[in-house]
Design a protein around this motif. Sequence first.
Motif, PDB file in Angstrom:
ATOM      1  N   CYS B  38       0.091  -4.945   0.133  1.00 52.13           N
ATOM      2  CA  CYS B  38      -1.059  -3.616   0.145  1.00 52.13           C
ATOM      3  C   CYS B  38      -0.251  -2.429   0.741  1.00 52.13           C
ATOM      4  O   CYS B  38       0.239  -2.854   1.942  1.00 52.13           O
ATOM      5  N   SER B  40      -1.594  -0.744   3.176  1.00 50.53           N
ATOM      6  CA  SER B  40      -1.891  -0.841   4.440  1.00 50.53           C
ATOM      7  C   SER B  40      -1.222  -2.048   5.186  1.00 50.53           C
ATOM      8  O   SER B  40      -0.986  -1.693   6.470  1.00 50.53           O
ATOM      9  N   HIS B  60      -3.689  -9.665   2.752  1.00 49.55           N
ATOM     10  CA  HIS B  60      -5.192  -9.690   2.736  1.00 49.55           C
ATOM     11  C   HIS B  60      -5.766  -9.204   1.419  1.00 49.55           C
ATOM     12  O   HIS B  60      -6.802  -9.211   1.335  1.00 49.55           O
ATOM     13  N   ASP B 170      -9.418  -5.959  -2.854  1.00 45.15           N
ATOM     14  CA  ASP B 170      -9.198  -4.870  -1.979  1.00 45.15           C
ATOM     15  C   ASP B 170      -9.112  -3.529  -2.844  1.00 45.15           C
ATOM     16  O   ASP B 170      -9.963  -2.760  -2.727  1.00 45.15           O
TER      17      ASP B 170
HETATM   18 ZN    ZN Z   1      -5.123  -3.498   1.734  1.00 41.95          ZN
END
Ligand code: ZN
Lengths: 256, 392
Positions: B38, B40, B60, B170
């Motif tokens: 991701c 992030s 995640h 997500d």
């Molecule tokens: Zn994420």
Amino acid sequence: MSADRPTTNPTDPAALPDAAPEADLTETGTAHLPTLERSVMGSVGVALMGAGLRSARPFQKLVLGGVGAGLTAMAATGRNPIAAALKIRQTGQGEVLVRDAVTVGKPADVLYGVWRDLAGLPRLMTHLQSVEVLDDTRSRWTVRAPTGTVSWDAQITADEPGRRLAWASLPGAAIENHGEVVFREAPGDRGTEVVVRLAYRPPGGTVGAVAARLFGEEPAQQLRDDLMRFKREQELGFAPTTEGQSSGRAAHGGQA
Amino acid sequence: MKAIVWQGTNSVGVETVPDPTLLLPTDAIVRVTSTAICGSDLHLLDGVIPSMEKGDILGHEFMGEVVEVGRDVRKLKVGDRVVVPFNIACGACDPCRRGLFSACDNSNPNHRMAEALYGGVSGGGLFGYSHMYGGYAGGQAQYVRVPFADVGPYRIESDLRDEQVLFLTDIFPTGYQAAENCGIVPGRDVVAVFGAGPVGQFAARSAQMLGAANVIVIDRVPERLAMAAAAGCQVINYEQEDVLIALREATGGRGPDHVIDAVGMEAHGHGPGALVDTAKQRLKLSFDRITALRWALLSCAKGGTVSLPGVYGGLIDKVPMGAAFAKGLTFKMGQTHTHRHIGPLLSRIEAGEIDPSFVITHRASLDQAPDLYRTFRDKHDGCVKVVLNPWA
Ligand SMILES: [Zn+2]
Ligand SMILES: [Zn+2]
């Protein structure tokens, strides 16, 4: 009357025969130094400054001089800026005040029942070693301290089922303290607001409180942790954890 | 098992670590069939998000098959195929009961750390996302422990491929929530999306699904802009045009009715403000670089919404609050309440309204992941989204 600060005690005084008048739990700001503490601090400060100035070693000169000047200034102003910086708060009687609150998704009478079972309190508060119930209103508290354990006797000073519980240490306690837990309905079906206020006289006055804080004993953080543990115990029945999970540290023989 | 492990700033590696075990009776163990990197995760890679520890398992966004459940797990069964929300929620606290799953009161065991930083409250835990967010081991691994197994995992019963449902964990709900937070009036409102990374792509398509009259996507990477253009969005390359002028022109001088900042604190801007942000971030004086946020506030129309799905970690300064106040803007932000979006968005996938796999540009094994972290970070090779197969 605001719901969170009851000023009367509706419990029949006859039920609390030895109850002392309830001590105040109002916050008056950050730590003010009592006169004795000020004069001791002033002389120690001046002595340290002197030692600092006399010292031949520059580092010692700086540290002793600095600490000495700080103590002297604290003595002169009657304020303890370290205590203020550490957010050590006080009541009108010069005790250290710790307060916090949490909302728990359960009815007030259930939560009150958990707190009223004094012998069960060490499950909520990990720094408590034991609470021994002596009679209807009196109990013996033992806490873990850096120096071992400390015990004192306490008495319930107000008991309003489902609403409030207050207590105070009895004369002769090593750490004089008193406090209250207020349970009030949260607006909008969110359960109960649990408000705790604790006041105590740390051995060594505000300097003692600062020292305790610097050595990692943080009553405010302890209370916060206790309240969160209580909330999770009530809402989940357990505490979430990552203790023992897999990681690259475990692979190298370290702690997971 | 194999897992992607954080080894320090700008260093991730593949390591063999112990298999996860049930730690609480409400846990499940999931055998990961697909996982993703991701945007992030890059904040973890470059050390912008504090409280990572060497040896932490990352990741995640993941899905897989349930292989073990604790004795208090009621709904989830061994053999279930599930997508798992990136945020961990207890399902019992007040925020969870109101559908604010990312704001869960109870799922972060390290609440102290977040409380100290974030004004006395902590959000819920996150998988593989620093100790401030609970320190939970992540899903870029062959197996993962899933806490609150009856609350998070969502069963996939149709025969959709992993790649079509993986992003329900997500980036699809994150982009969708960003668009939903705008309160788009169908057929009337123009939405601008800053950042054409994965979240920006989903935000743009969600704004379209919610009826935006026009969606304008702003970025500097040609491949990303092309991906947005392919979905029918208008695009602006901020390296070639003055963004604020281009947005005024595109909206008849009004500005976009809603602006989504899908960049967050890693914005790469130009000019002295951006340089100062970067320098301060490097010196740890400030976590965040906010070029995109500044543009968002300055460009947004009167009475508009500024929606922030991008991660902000700490303090920001030089925010043009005067512009926000003068125009009466509304701010909406926060971690995604993933749990509540999965069902409705899965229905849209099943109905053929969207195929989330459009965003995937790279597929790889766990062993190739460290290289792909760098490819993704540097936006090389047209990289928009990386999916990893832990068993390849
Ligand atoms: Zn994420
Ligand atoms: Zn919760």
